[in-house]
Write a protein that holds these residues in place. Structure first.
Motif, short mmCIF file in Angstrom:
data_model
loop_
_atom_site.label_atom_id
_atom_site.label_comp_id
_atom_site.label_asym_id
_atom_site.label_seq_id
_atom_site.Cartn_x
_atom_site.Cartn_y
_atom_site.Cartn_z
N ARG A 1 -31.08 2.69 0.15
CA ARG A 1 -31.46 3.94 -0.51
C ARG A 1 -32.59 3.80 -1.52
NH1 ARG A 1 -31.35 9.26 0.05
NH2 ARG A 1 -29.18 9.19 0.76
N ASP A 2 -32.54 2.80 -2.40
CA ASP A 2 -33.52 2.74 -3.49
C ASP A 2 -33.90 1.30 -3.74
OD1 ASP A 2 -35.16 3.70 -5.51
OD2 ASP A 2 -33.58 3.71 -7.03
N ALA A 3 -35.08 1.12 -4.32
CA ALA A 3 -35.57 -0.20 -4.70
C ALA A 3 -36.34 -0.05 -6.01
CB ALA A 3 -36.46 -0.80 -3.63
N VAL A 4 -36.26 -1.10 -6.85
CA VAL A 4 -37.01 -1.13 -8.11
C VAL A 4 -37.50 -2.54 -8.35
CG1 VAL A 4 -35.71 0.77 -9.17
CG2 VAL A 4 -34.97 -1.59 -9.53
N ALA A 5 -38.49 -2.66 -9.20
CA ALA A 5 -38.94 -3.98 -9.64
C ALA A 5 -37.87 -4.59 -10.53
CB ALA A 5 -40.26 -3.86 -10.39
N GLY A 6 -37.46 -5.80 -10.22
CA GLY A 6 -36.48 -6.50 -11.03
C GLY A 6 -37.16 -7.45 -12.00
N PRO A 7 -36.38 -8.19 -12.78
CA PRO A 7 -36.97 -9.15 -13.70
C PRO A 7 -37.59 -10.33 -12.96
CG PRO A 7 -34.59 -9.36 -13.67
CD PRO A 7 -34.91 -8.16 -12.84
N ASP A 8 -38.54 -10.99 -13.61
CA ASP A 8 -39.15 -12.21 -13.06
C ASP A 8 -39.81 -11.96 -11.71
OD1 ASP A 8 -38.15 -13.63 -15.29
OD2 ASP A 8 -36.23 -13.87 -14.28
N GLY A 9 -40.37 -10.76 -11.54
CA GLY A 9 -41.10 -10.48 -10.31
C GLY A 9 -40.24 -10.34 -9.07
N SER A 10 -38.96 -10.06 -9.23
CA SER A 10 -38.06 -9.89 -8.10
C SER A 10 -38.01 -8.43 -7.67
CB SER A 10 -36.65 -10.38 -8.44
OG SER A 10 -36.07 -9.58 -9.47
N LEU A 11 -37.29 -8.16 -6.58
CA LEU A 11 -37.05 -6.81 -6.09
C LEU A 11 -35.55 -6.58 -6.02
CD1 LEU A 11 -38.47 -4.26 -4.74
CD2 LEU A 11 -37.73 -5.28 -2.56
N TRP A 12 -35.09 -5.44 -6.55
CA TRP A 12 -33.70 -5.04 -6.46
C TRP A 12 -33.60 -3.85 -5.50
CZ3 TRP A 12 -30.76 -5.00 -11.80
CH2 TRP A 12 -30.86 -6.26 -12.38
N PHE A 13 -32.53 -3.79 -4.71
CA PHE A 13 -32.31 -2.63 -3.85
C PHE A 13 -30.83 -2.35 -3.69
CE2 PHE A 13 -32.70 -6.24 -0.90
CZ PHE A 13 -31.64 -6.05 -0.02
N ILE A 14 -30.49 -1.09 -3.39
CA ILE A 14 -29.10 -0.69 -3.19
C ILE A 14 -28.91 -0.15 -1.78
CG2 ILE A 14 -28.33 -0.20 -5.55
CD1 ILE A 14 -29.08 2.72 -5.10
N THR A 15 -27.72 -0.45 -1.23
CA THR A 15 -27.35 0.11 0.06
C THR A 15 -26.74 1.49 -0.13
OG1 THR A 15 -25.14 -0.87 0.05
CG2 THR A 15 -26.94 -2.20 0.97
N ASN A 16 -26.61 2.21 0.99
CA ASN A 16 -26.08 3.57 0.94
C ASN A 16 -25.24 3.85 2.18
OD1 ASN A 16 -27.58 6.84 0.18
ND2 ASN A 16 -25.74 5.86 -0.59
N ASN A 17 -24.27 2.97 2.40
CA ASN A 17 -23.41 3.09 3.59
C ASN A 17 -22.19 3.97 3.37
OD1 ASN A 17 -25.02 1.27 5.13
ND2 ASN A 17 -24.16 -0.42 3.97
N THR A 18 -21.90 4.34 2.11
CA THR A 18 -20.72 5.16 1.81
C THR A 18 -21.08 6.62 1.58
OG1 THR A 18 -20.91 4.60 -0.55
CG2 THR A 18 -19.48 3.19 0.81
N ASP A 19 -22.26 7.04 2.04
CA ASP A 19 -22.71 8.41 1.76
C ASP A 19 -22.29 9.40 2.83
OD1 ASP A 19 -24.36 7.70 3.84
OD2 ASP A 19 -26.20 8.44 2.92
N GLY A 20 -21.47 8.97 3.80
CA GLY A 20 -21.01 9.85 4.86
C GLY A 20 -21.81 9.72 6.13
N ARG A 21 -22.92 9.00 6.09
CA ARG A 21 -23.75 8.84 7.28
C ARG A 21 -23.83 7.38 7.74
NH1 ARG A 21 -28.93 12.91 6.28
NH2 ARG A 21 -27.70 14.84 6.13
N GLY A 22 -23.33 6.48 6.93
CA GLY A 22 -23.43 5.07 7.26
C GLY A 22 -22.14 4.53 7.84
N ASP A 23 -22.14 3.23 8.03
CA ASP A 23 -20.98 2.51 8.55
C ASP A 23 -20.55 1.53 7.46
OD1 ASP A 23 -19.02 1.36 10.06
OD2 ASP A 23 -20.38 0.21 11.35
N PRO A 24 -19.67 1.96 6.54
CA PRO A 24 -19.34 1.11 5.39
C PRO A 24 -18.71 -0.22 5.81
CG PRO A 24 -18.56 3.36 5.06
CD PRO A 24 -18.98 3.25 6.50
#
Length: 375
Positions: free
Chosen positions: A337-360
């Motif tokens: 679903r979303d991504a942001v710049a993390g600390p130390d030049g990393s990338l953070w992202f979140i899954t979205n499998n529990t939104d009713g359209r995914g396969d949790p």
């Protein structure tokens, strides 16, 4: 081994496209073409982009057990907040990977794709902004951030914008402060494409406003509208030279990455994807909807990272390259679903499998971190 695959580029000329359709085995992605690069107000010099980066190694899990998370908000002091669409809770991430409810946002009425959506932060005054679906509309509120890391909270809300039409889908919902200090918001067409071409409507637009919801100087139509002709934009970000990008859900054919310029019309519902119609601004990159359904957009070291819901992957796109974008982690973590710049030049992202359209999967949804290295 890192899940990575390279996608071949598609030509835009009809004859070449037909040839590719007949002989290519993979999905076709239109590569980056020549892009305009508008600068922030008052910036005259031209600066080179930062070196390209890409995932280095496998993602590591930072948190689990999230319920339809929508937006990651990293605060200047290192704390992290996460919005949950259907619970209307704002969670605080704790150092041990657990979460606590920092606040419950009253008045949210989740329905379909609506609920508690994007978050943004304004250091001046320590305001947290939220895009949310209420009983009659989508709106933007801001709440003072209280407490300290480990015990953060949100104070009484102040509504700064109402009247964005809501629907079960195409709600938009992303918030971000631009390099000009103004607040930008993505508003979908709320399942009525005609709104996207109506300058008087807030829907099907990218909006630009002052931190208190006013119309700032420089808006092209003298209203909150910054750009128009959008179906369902959900990601916005700026590179180091001030170019603004937005990711957008297409309908049946093409998802889009657009360079956003004030007053531009991106064509929905008249066109979808690259049309070559002089009335509209074409996307700089497009994907088949099965490979993207783009939501969040982050920029790290001038490399764009766009999350895919139906596509179940993260796309990396380099604005100064002529080759096609690269897909990472395809099918490994489910909907992203979303991504942001993390600390130390990393990338953070979140899954979205529990939104009713995914396969949790057990423990979904999750927040991940992946290190980035130069290409």
């Amino acid at each position: 081994m890192t899940m990575r695959r390279r996608i071949g580029s598609a030509a835009l000329a009809a004859a070449t496209a037909a040839l590719l359709a007949g002989c290519a085995s993979g999905p076709q992605v239109t590569p980056i073409t020549t892009m305009p690069a508008p600068r922030p107000s008052g910036t005259a010099e031209t600066r080179a982009l930062s070196p390209a980066v890409q995932p280095a190694g496998e993602p590591t899990e930072l948190a689990s057990g999230l319920d339809a998370p929508w937006s990651i908000l990293r605060l200047p002091d290192g704390a992290t907040l996460i919005s949950e669409r259907d619970t209307a809770d704002v969670l605080e991430l704790l150092p041990d990977g657990s979460t606590r409810v920092a606040a419950h946002v009253d008045g949210v009425q989740p329905s379909g794709e609506g609920g508690l959506l994007g978050l943004a932060f304004l250091p001046e005054g320590d305001w947290v902004y939220a895009y949310l679906t209420a009983s009659d509309d989508n709106r933007i509120e801001r709440m003072p951030l209280t407490g300290s890391p480990g015990s953060l909270g949100l104070g009484e809300p102040e509504t700064i914008l109402t009247g964005i039409a809501k629907a079960g889908n195409h709600d938009g919902g992303r918030l971000a402060f631009g390099p000009d200090g103004m607040l930008y918001a993505t508003a979908g067409d709320a399942s009525n494409g005609d709104r996207a071409q109506d300058k008087a409507s807030l829907n099907g637009k990218i909006l630009r406003m002052t931190p208190t919801g006013g119309v700032p100087d420089g808006n092209p139509f003298g209203t909150l509208v910054w750009s128009m002709g959008h179906r369902n934009p959900q990601g916005i970000a700026w590179d180091s030279v001030g170019t603004m990008y937005a990711s957008e859900f297409g309908q049946n054919t093409w998802d889009e990455l657009n360079v956003i310029t004030p007053g531009a019309n991106y064509g929905w519902p008249v066109v979808e994807g690259v049309a070559g119609d002089s009335r509209f601004t074409d996307p700089v990159t497009q994907w088949p909807t099965s490979d993207a359904s783009p939501s969040g957009l982050a920029i790290v070291s001038d490399t764009l990272f766009m999350t895919g819901l139906r596509g179940e992957r993260v796309w990396s796109i380099r604005p100064d390259a002529t080759d096609a974008p690269t897909a990472w982690f395809a099918g490994t973590y489910g909907r992203i679903r979303d991504a942001v710049a993390g600390p130390d030049g990393s990338l953070w992202f979140i899954t979205n499998n529990t939104d009713g359209r995914g396969d949790p999967r057990s423990g979904d949804d999750r927040l991940y971190r992946v290190a980035l290295g130069t290409t």
